[in-house]
Scaffold this motif. Sequence first.
Motif, mmCIF file in Angstrom:
data_model
loop_
_atom_site.group_PDB
_atom_site.id
_atom_site.type_symbol
_atom_site.label_atom_id
_atom_site.label_comp_id
_atom_site.label_asym_id
_atom_site.label_seq_id
_atom_site.Cartn_x
_atom_site.Cartn_y
_atom_site.Cartn_z
ATOM 1 N N LYS A 19 1.402 -15.973 -49.801
ATOM 2 C CA LYS A 19 1.750 -14.581 -50.064
ATOM 3 C C LYS A 19 1.638 -14.302 -51.549
ATOM 4 O O LYS A 19 1.709 -15.226 -52.368
ATOM 5 C CB LYS A 19 3.183 -14.304 -49.588
ATOM 6 N N ASP B 160 1.805 -20.380 -44.904
ATOM 7 C CA ASP B 160 1.297 -19.078 -45.313
ATOM 8 C C ASP B 160 1.218 -18.961 -46.836
ATOM 9 O O ASP B 160 1.895 -19.682 -47.563
ATOM 10 C CB ASP B 160 2.124 -17.928 -44.708
ATOM 11 N N THR C 67 2.023 -24.768 -39.634
ATOM 12 C CA THR C 67 1.626 -23.424 -40.052
ATOM 13 C C THR C 67 2.143 -23.160 -41.463
ATOM 14 O O THR C 67 3.336 -23.307 -41.727
ATOM 15 C CB THR C 67 2.193 -22.373 -39.080
ATOM 16 N N LYS D 200 -1.586 -11.414 -47.543
ATOM 17 C CA LYS D 200 -0.877 -12.475 -46.825
ATOM 18 C C LYS D 200 -1.801 -13.209 -45.865
ATOM 19 O O LYS D 200 -2.543 -12.589 -45.097
ATOM 20 C CB LYS D 200 0.317 -11.893 -46.067
ATOM 21 N N ASP D 201 -1.769 -14.535 -45.948
ATOM 22 C CA ASP D 201 -2.679 -15.362 -45.155
ATOM 23 C C ASP D 201 -1.866 -16.483 -44.509
ATOM 24 O O ASP D 201 -1.181 -17.242 -45.192
ATOM 25 C CB ASP D 201 -3.761 -15.939 -46.088
ATOM 26 N N THR D 202 -1.929 -16.578 -43.186
ATOM 27 C CA THR D 202 -1.235 -17.651 -42.478
ATOM 28 C C THR D 202 -2.273 -18.577 -41.856
ATOM 29 O O THR D 202 -3.142 -18.121 -41.102
ATOM 30 C CB THR D 202 -0.308 -17.063 -41.385
#
Lengths: 197, 197
Positions: B74, B72, B70, B53-55
């Motif tokens: 997943k 993200d 923002t 997971k990358d935000t």
Amino acid sequence: MNTTTNYDKTAPESGGGAAPSTLPPNFFRLDLILRLFVFASTVSALVVLVTSKDTETIATGFPPPFASVTRDAKFNYSPAVIYLLVALAVAILYSIITIIGSCSLASRPAPSTKILFNLIVFDTLMAGILASATGSVGSVAYLGLRGNTHTNWNKVCNVFGKFCKHIGSSTVVTLAATIGLILLVVLSSYSLYRRSR
Amino acid sequence: MNTTTNYDKTAPESGGGAAPSTLPPNFFRLDLILRLFVFASTVSALVVLVTSKDTETIATGFPPPFASVTRDAKFNYSPAVIYLLVALAVAILYSIITIIGSCSLASRPAPSTKILFNLIVFDTLMAGILASATGSVGSVAYLGLRGNTHTNWNKVCNVFGKFCKHIGSSTVVTLAATIGLILLVVLSSYSLYRRSR
């Protein structure tokens, strides 16, 4: 040492003292049928893939002469499809070689166990290559069909319908060829198992 | 009938009239090492995949409070990655079962040929499933890395770098597990070949 007891119990017939009187099982015909099936499916998948070029005229909404634009979709636009093409070409070549080999073994009562071992190894490798190619094109085809809203990848199959049908059919037929190769591995290993001590 | 001549020639030692005096080859240790390798690589691939997971905060160019947004990334945003996840879970379960089975066979001088045959069949199936999952995620990861100008699919790895690194590493490790399973098929069939008549 008494360690061989357990092993001898599993194969009591091998200690009979006589040379094997029954012929070993020979699944030559089923092997040949499966190999011809793999050959036919890989060739048809390749033909369907190569003939997938689709040229569409898309309306732009501007006044003439900019009212429409011609766009085409070809198999070499996607690296995944090129990979499938190469994998299919290798599989066709492999099928031809193994069909010739299978035919040349027809006169024998049973193929040698060394040949069976080699067939298992190379059939497994080919099945792995075709399976990965099926997976890679399948996921790209799915993206073309549905798109992905998270990455803003729009679907393209609503425009290039013929192209998508060709790619999809080719993927399904390649999957059938992969299953054929896995069945060949099962057949060869069963043949080897029946001839084991 | 004289058709058995050719067959007998390939295995002259089986007609000796005596029960096998040498122990059959036992590749238990190599088999166990390869199975532990497959288990370790599938577990690490699954862990890397789940923690992907990358935000990211992306600048929009608008004045505040809309200056940034923002987003993200997943693993469950892509069906191909979900397929890899399921395939890895199945492979881990399969590895655990076969490792336990492999350990329980350690006391025997050699595994029965029936077990070897079954291992070849199921190892081939697992290798096929993992290979197709590797291919499907590999092609999607390549699309994320390079994009595709023909379909207007923009690259996403310049934004979600951590996500792409995780997916890429997981794909490579899964490929290693697939090669491990193919080596297991080769080992089992070689073991069967050495014990064939």
